[in-house]
Design an enzyme around this catalytic site. Structure first.
Site, PDB file in Angstrom:
ATOM      1  N   LYS A  63       0.843  -1.211   0.000  1.00 12.77           N
ATOM      2  CA  LYS A  63       0.000   0.000   0.000  1.00 12.77           C
ATOM      3  C   LYS A  63       0.869   1.249   0.000  1.00 12.77           C
ATOM      4  O   LYS A  63       0.553   2.235  -0.668  1.00 12.77           O
ATOM      5  CB  LYS A  63      -0.940   0.003   1.201  1.00 12.77           C
ATOM      6  CG  LYS A  63      -2.059  -0.997   1.034  1.00 12.77           C
ATOM      7  CD  LYS A  63      -3.095  -0.866   2.125  1.00 12.77           C
ATOM      8  CE  LYS A  63      -4.098  -2.009   2.021  1.00 12.77           C
ATOM      9  NZ  LYS A  63      -4.776  -2.258   3.275  1.00 12.77           N
ATOM     10  N   LYS A 119      -3.648 -11.989  -6.242  1.00 14.50           N
ATOM     11  CA  LYS A 119      -4.793 -12.610  -5.556  1.00 14.50           C
ATOM     12  C   LYS A 119      -6.086 -11.897  -5.945  1.00 14.50           C
ATOM     13  O   LYS A 119      -6.072 -10.715  -6.289  1.00 14.50           O
ATOM     14  CB  LYS A 119      -4.583 -12.604  -4.040  1.00 14.50           C
ATOM     15  CG  LYS A 119      -4.599 -11.234  -3.445  1.00 14.50           C
ATOM     16  CD  LYS A 119      -4.543 -11.241  -1.927  1.00 14.50           C
ATOM     17  CE  LYS A 119      -4.704  -9.803  -1.479  1.00 14.50           C
ATOM     18  NZ  LYS A 119      -4.491  -9.498  -0.115  1.00 14.50           N
ATOM     19  N   LYS A 152     -10.867  -7.384  -3.310  1.00 15.00           N
ATOM     20  CA  LYS A 152     -12.031  -6.497  -3.395  1.00 15.00           C
ATOM     21  C   LYS A 152     -11.619  -5.056  -3.613  1.00 15.00           C
ATOM     22  O   LYS A 152     -12.425  -4.245  -4.031  1.00 15.00           O
ATOM     23  CB  LYS A 152     -12.958  -6.644  -2.179  1.00 15.00           C
ATOM     24  CG  LYS A 152     -12.331  -6.600  -0.824  1.00 15.00           C
ATOM     25  CD  LYS A 152     -13.408  -6.788   0.233  1.00 15.00           C
ATOM     26  CE  LYS A 152     -12.878  -7.023   1.529  1.00 15.00           C
ATOM     27  NZ  LYS A 152     -12.485  -7.530   2.526  1.00 15.00           N
TER      28      LYS A 152
END
Ligand code: TYM
Length: 330
Positions: A111, A193, A196
Site C-alpha cells: 500500500k 490474488k 475487493k
C-alpha cells in the site's frame, strides 16, 4: 471450549476468495469452537470510505455472514466499532510494538508503494488493531486466508511480549490457513490474488454478482498455454479455475481431471460459471430474506456478548499495565 475469532472488512465487494479462503471455514469450525465473527469497520476506514456506503456495506456483510451459514445461536456476529475495547487495546499494544515490525509488513509495503507519502497512519497501524481484535477474545485459532499469515505472526509476537513484560495475560493464537483455497487468484491476472480493492473487478467474482456477470467474467478469464485440464502448479490460471471448481463441487481432483479429460478450456469455464451461479443463487436469496429487524437484533446481541468478553480481558490489561485508579488496587 476453545475459541476462534476472525473478520472481514466491509469495503468493496465480498468475493469468492473471501468465501473460499475464510468464511467457508468459519462455518465448518463454528460447532467445535466458541466463535466470534467480526465486521471490521475500523479497519475499513484505513482507506477512504463514503460514510453511507460504509454503513450499508457493514450491514450487507452481516447478512453475508448469516447467509453463508454462520449460526447466530451458536456464534457471535458483531461490528467492531460497537466494542470500544478494540481501539483501546490497540493503543496499549501500540506502545509495545516497534516501528520496524510494522515497516516489515508486506501488505503495508504494497500500500505504501502505491500511495507514496500519502499513506495513512491507520494503514501502518492496521496490524496492531488486528492483534487487538484477536487477543481481546483470548482466541485459540484464527481462520484466515494466506495473505493474513504475517499479521498473525505479529499478533503472536505481541501476545508473547506483553505476557513476558506484564505477566501472563493473553492466550497466544494459532492461524488456521486451509490447505486448499487459501489464495484464490484474480481471473484476469493469475499472479495476483483475487481482491475487493482491485480497481479492475473483471478478475473478481463477487458473492452478489448476477449470473450474466459471472458468465462473462469466467468467459474472459485468462488461461495458460497448453490444452490439458489438470491440477498443475506450473499453470496457475487453470490451477486457480480448477481449485474453485473443486471447492464448490466437493469433488476430488482425480474425479475432476477425469471429467474434463479431452475437453477444452471453454467447456471448463462454462461449467465453472454454472456451478458458481448455482452456488450463489440460494446464497443471494438468503441474503435478501433477512429482515432489517432480525439483523438489528442479531448485531445488538452480538455486540453485547462480544463486549462481555472483551471488557473482561481489557480490564485485566489495565490492571497489568497500571491503568486502573488507585481505588481499584488492593
Ligand atoms: P479481508 O477483509 O481482506 O479478507 C477477509 C478474509 O478473506 C481472506 N482472503 C482470501 N482468501 C483466499 N483468497 C483470496 N484471494 C483472499 N482474499 C482475501 C483473507 O485472508 C481474510 O481471511 N485484516 C483482515 C481482517 C481482519 C481480521 C481480524 C482477520 C481484521 N481483524 C482479526 C482475522 C482476525 C483483512 O483485511 O481481511
Amino acid at each position: 471450549m476453545k475459541r476462534i475469532l476472525s473478520g472481514v472488512q466491509p469495503s468493496g465487494n465480498i468475493h469468492l476468495g473471501n468465501y473460499l479462503g475464510a468464511l467457508r471455514n468459519w462455518v465448518a469450525l463454528q460447532r467445535e469452537y466458541q466463535s466470534f465473527f467480526c465486521i471490521v469497520n475500523l479497519h475499513a476506514i484505513t482507506s477512504p470510505q463514503d460514510p453511507r456506503e460504509l454503513a450499508a456495506k457493514t450491514r450487507e456483510l452481516a447478512r453475508i455472514y448469516l447467509a453463508v451459514g454462520i449460526d447466530p445461536q451458536i456464534s457471535t456476529i458483531f461490528v467492531q466499532s460497537d466494542v470500544p475495547e478494540h481501539a483501546e487495546l490497540a493503543w496499549v499494544l501500540n506502545c509495545i510494538t516497534r516501528m520496524s515490525e510494522l515497516e516489515r509488513m508486506t501488505q503495508f509495503k504494497d500500500k505504501a508503494r502505491r500511495q507514496r507519502e500519502n499513506v495513512g497512519v491507520g494503514v501502518f497501524d492496521y496490524p496492531v488493531l488486528m492483534a487487538a481484535d484477536i487477543l481481546l477474545y483470548q482466541t485459540d485459532l484464527v481462520p484466515v486466508g494466506e495473505d493474513q499469515k504475517q499479521h498473525l505472526e505479529l499478533t503472536r509476537d505481541l501476545a508473547i511480549r506483553f505476557n513476558r513484560d506484564y505477566g501472563e495475560t493473553f492466550r497466544v493464537p494459532e492461524p488456521y490457513i486451509p490447505p486448499v483455497g487459501a489464495r484464490i487468484m484474480s481471473l484476469s491476472d493469475p499472479t495476483k490474488k483475487m481482491s475487493k480493492s482491485d480497481d479492475d473487478q473483471k478478475g473478481t467474482i463477487a458473492l452478489l454478482d448476477d449470473p450474466d456477470a459471472v458468465r462473462n467474467k469466467f468467459r474472459r478469464a485468462v488461461t495458460d498455454s497448453g490444452m490439458e485440464i489438470r491440477f498443475d502448479r506450473e499453470r496457475p490460471a487453470i490451477m486457480n479455475l480448477l481449485t474453485i471448481y473443486q471447492l464448490l463441487t466437493g469433488k476430488t481432483r482425480e474425479e475432476i481431471e477425469d471429467h474434463f479429460a479431452g475437453k477444452g478450456y471453454a467447456q471448463l469455464k462454462a461449467e465453472l460459471a454454472e456451478v458458481t451461479i448455482e452456488f450463489l443463487r440460494p446464497l443471494q436469496e438468503r441474503i435478501r430474506a433477512i429482515s432489517d429487524e432480525e439483523l438489528d437484533r442479531i448485531l445488538a446481541e452480538g455486540a453485547e456478548r462480544a463486549r462481555s468478553i472483551a471488557s473482561e480481558t481489557y480490564r485485566l490489561v489495565k490492571e497489568r499495565v497500571g491503568l486502573v485508579g488507585a481505588r481499584n488496587f488492593n
